[in-house]
Design a protein around this motif. Sequence first.
Motif, short mmCIF file in Angstrom:
data_model
loop_
_atom_site.label_atom_id
_atom_site.label_comp_id
_atom_site.label_asym_id
_atom_site.label_seq_id
_atom_site.Cartn_x
_atom_site.Cartn_y
_atom_site.Cartn_z
N VAL A 67 0.84 -1.20 0.00
CA VAL A 67 0.00 0.00 0.00
C VAL A 67 0.87 1.25 0.00
CG1 VAL A 67 -1.65 1.32 1.38
CG2 VAL A 67 -1.96 -1.14 1.09
N ARG A 68 1.98 1.21 0.76
CA ARG A 68 2.87 2.36 0.80
C ARG A 68 3.60 2.54 -0.53
NH1 ARG A 68 1.17 5.30 4.63
NH2 ARG A 68 3.16 6.42 4.57
N LEU A 69 3.80 1.45 -1.26
CA LEU A 69 4.50 1.54 -2.53
C LEU A 69 3.58 1.92 -3.68
CD1 LEU A 69 6.78 -1.64 -2.34
CD2 LEU A 69 7.49 0.73 -2.05
N ALA A 70 2.29 1.61 -3.56
CA ALA A 70 1.36 1.87 -4.65
C ALA A 70 1.10 3.36 -4.79
CB ALA A 70 0.04 1.12 -4.39
N PRO A 71 0.84 3.80 -6.04
CA PRO A 71 0.94 3.00 -7.26
C PRO A 71 2.31 3.10 -7.94
CG PRO A 71 -0.06 5.09 -7.79
CD PRO A 71 0.26 5.13 -6.30
N ALA A 72 3.17 3.99 -7.44
CA ALA A 72 4.41 4.27 -8.17
C ALA A 72 5.44 3.17 -8.03
CB ALA A 72 5.01 5.59 -7.66
N GLY A 73 5.53 2.51 -6.86
CA GLY A 73 6.58 1.55 -6.63
C GLY A 73 6.24 0.12 -6.96
N VAL A 74 4.97 -0.18 -7.24
CA VAL A 74 4.55 -1.55 -7.49
C VAL A 74 4.84 -2.03 -8.91
CG1 VAL A 74 2.51 -3.04 -7.64
CG2 VAL A 74 2.82 -1.55 -5.68
N PRO A 75 4.78 -1.19 -9.96
CA PRO A 75 4.95 -1.70 -11.31
C PRO A 75 6.29 -2.38 -11.59
CG PRO A 75 3.94 0.46 -11.39
CD PRO A 75 4.36 0.22 -9.98
N VAL A 76 7.28 -2.32 -10.70
CA VAL A 76 8.53 -3.03 -10.95
C VAL A 76 8.31 -4.53 -10.88
CG1 VAL A 76 9.92 -1.13 -10.10
CG2 VAL A 76 9.15 -2.86 -8.50
N TRP A 77 7.20 -4.98 -10.27
CA TRP A 77 6.85 -6.40 -10.24
C TRP A 77 5.65 -6.63 -11.13
CZ3 TRP A 77 7.50 -3.98 -5.28
CH2 TRP A 77 8.72 -4.28 -4.68
N ARG A 78 5.66 -7.77 -11.81
CA ARG A 78 4.49 -8.15 -12.60
C ARG A 78 3.36 -8.57 -11.67
NH1 ARG A 78 7.19 -12.85 -15.70
NH2 ARG A 78 7.90 -13.10 -13.56
N SER A 79 2.14 -8.45 -12.15
CA SER A 79 0.97 -8.72 -11.30
C SER A 79 0.99 -10.16 -10.78
CB SER A 79 -0.31 -8.45 -12.09
OG SER A 79 -0.39 -7.10 -12.48
N GLY A 80 1.24 -11.13 -11.67
CA GLY A 80 1.24 -12.52 -11.25
C GLY A 80 2.36 -12.82 -10.28
N ASP A 81 3.54 -12.26 -10.54
CA ASP A 81 4.66 -12.48 -9.64
C ASP A 81 4.39 -11.86 -8.27
OD1 ASP A 81 7.44 -13.31 -9.07
OD2 ASP A 81 7.82 -11.16 -9.00
N LEU A 82 3.77 -10.69 -8.27
CA LEU A 82 3.41 -10.04 -7.02
C LEU A 82 2.40 -10.88 -6.25
CD1 LEU A 82 4.15 -7.40 -5.57
CD2 LEU A 82 2.11 -6.38 -6.58
N GLN A 83 1.45 -11.46 -6.96
CA GLN A 83 0.48 -12.34 -6.31
C GLN A 83 1.16 -13.56 -5.71
OE1 GLN A 83 -2.75 -13.49 -8.88
NE2 GLN A 83 -3.34 -15.20 -7.60
N ALA A 84 2.12 -14.14 -6.44
CA ALA A 84 2.85 -15.30 -5.91
C ALA A 84 3.64 -14.93 -4.67
CB ALA A 84 3.78 -15.85 -6.99
N ARG A 85 4.21 -13.73 -4.64
CA ARG A 85 4.96 -13.31 -3.45
C ARG A 85 4.02 -13.13 -2.26
NH1 ARG A 85 10.16 -10.46 -4.98
NH2 ARG A 85 10.35 -10.72 -7.23
N LEU A 86 2.88 -12.52 -2.49
CA LEU A 86 1.96 -12.23 -1.39
C LEU A 86 1.31 -13.50 -0.85
CD1 LEU A 86 0.59 -10.00 0.29
CD2 LEU A 86 -1.18 -9.88 -1.47
N ILE A 87 1.14 -14.51 -1.67
CA ILE A 87 0.44 -15.73 -1.23
C ILE A 87 1.43 -16.88 -1.00
CG2 ILE A 87 -1.30 -17.44 -1.85
CD1 ILE A 87 -2.72 -15.28 -3.45
#
Length: 582
Positions: free
Chosen positions: A94-114
């Motif tokens: 949340v602190r990184l969004a929206p500027a800092g999140v795009p360095v990770w792909r959506s699916g990869d970010l989901q895999a990290r979070l879960i």
Amino acid sequence: MSLLRNPIALRLGLGATLGALAQLSALALLAVSGYLISRAWEQPPILYLMAAITSVRLFGISRGVLRYAERLVSHDAAFRGLERLRTAVWRKLVRLAPAGVPVWRSGDLQARLIDDVDGVGDRWLRGALPLASAVIVAVGAVVLQTALLPAAGLILAACLLAAALAGPALATWTSRYAVRATTNARGDLTEGVRALLHGREELVAAGTDAAALERVLEGDDRLRRAHARIAWTAGLGEAAGLLALAAALTGALAAGIPAVASGRLDGVLLAVIALVPLAAFEPVLALPAAAQQTAVAKACGRRLLEITQAPEPRPDPAEPTEYEPNPLGGPHLAGGEKKLLSAGGEKRAPSIEIKRLSVTWPGAEAPALHGFDLTVQPGERVAVMGPSGSGKSTLAAALMGFLPYEGTLRFGGVDLAEYDGDDIRRTVGLCSQDAHVFDTTLAENLRLARPTAADEDLARALRWAGLRDWLEALPDGLQTRLGEHGRAVSGGERGRIALARCLLADREVLILDEPDAHLDAATAERVLRTAAAALEGKTTIVITHRPLPAGVVDRVVQLRGPVPTPRRDAPNNRLLGVAPPG
């Protein structure tokens, strides 16, 4: 003392203790059973066997009870830890969004979070706790074996030490590359499946669905091979442990048979020293898999650290200024209707002062917004109009506290950089054109803005967003499910649901990003005029790329497209001037 104040650490310690006691019960059960069978062969009076029979019952029952209690306590601790870890990662995102999140792909970010969070949590259940149980049981088995026959105790200790060192080392060394490949391949596969499912209609229309599916299958095959390598090497480590077990059993018999023949060992106890290694090696044989799980957890932890240690695009000040709204006047709904949000009291909307504002997105070389000037009076509605890429959304991100900036950006007379980001977003609301719609009911989608809102408030917000007729036509009203990613609603309805959320949240400052997107001219004018009435008294910035109907806003600020190479000392080359509304 810090451990005593940590309930998760206490539960993990209790789980390790219960697990060790369960394994010790299994060890005692096997030893006493061997003694009971051997002693019963001698056909003594039944009373001579009562102590052993009762002990078998005790250890048999306690083993199951202790194992159940260990699983209950340790899994409870693990789930509590997962909750904390996943919440911490989410808050960082949340602190990184929206500027800092795009360095990770959506699916990869989901895999990290879960998956990666689960992998870190398994480090305790399948890594640390089995190791603790193995150590305690090994020590108990060696003490028992030494007490019965010192030579057999030495042999068992040597074999246990060899299995505990060789098995995990062999399994970890042979799978170190596969473990790293597994975490990366999981992220790639998740991203591939996400992209395939979300873009399936476009892929089929373009005739590239087969190629996209083939890429996903290739990713699945890489992940399968990595898992197979890990399983094969875990079996290799377990095989080393089984060889050590065979050596311990053979050594116990080799030392015990001569001892029985010479009278140094009671023949009844020969079965005991032969069975003790079987129970002692049960937790030790799990160590190769535990070592691999620890390696997986470390790899998952490194991926999570990339998120938790990522620099925030707009870090909060060390001593933020507390925002205190002025209790004057306050927003209201036109037409004499009940105020949309009555909680919190009425507040005067703050002013916004922008001078020579320059904003650059992380990783970009040139600022997306440069030399921008704007002053918005309390309760004024201003439209910021310009083509795509002119910096309108960048301005919204800066006002929401997502991005750092250069120049002056004052909010209620105080520089925005002095406020905590959460305080900013509790005061400024953003109605985004790509707001997410969740696969749940319409009511629950709206209550994201205000969880305590009554159904009457939800219906009122939808009416002010121009969805009166649509709501009345829904088969289940507010309880209608909107489908995965809001597939049951159109793009225009999705935008108006987001607008209803924004109205329901009742922020003092509202930023409407393309509120008329996906709407025809007549519907857009009706929605904009209704929303303007609902926003009476609020400081509002409407971002748009096409002219608005007269009377919706007080004035219009128009922007040009992006400047290729702006200089810090350049004049204001983005602001063209102020035009009358409409």
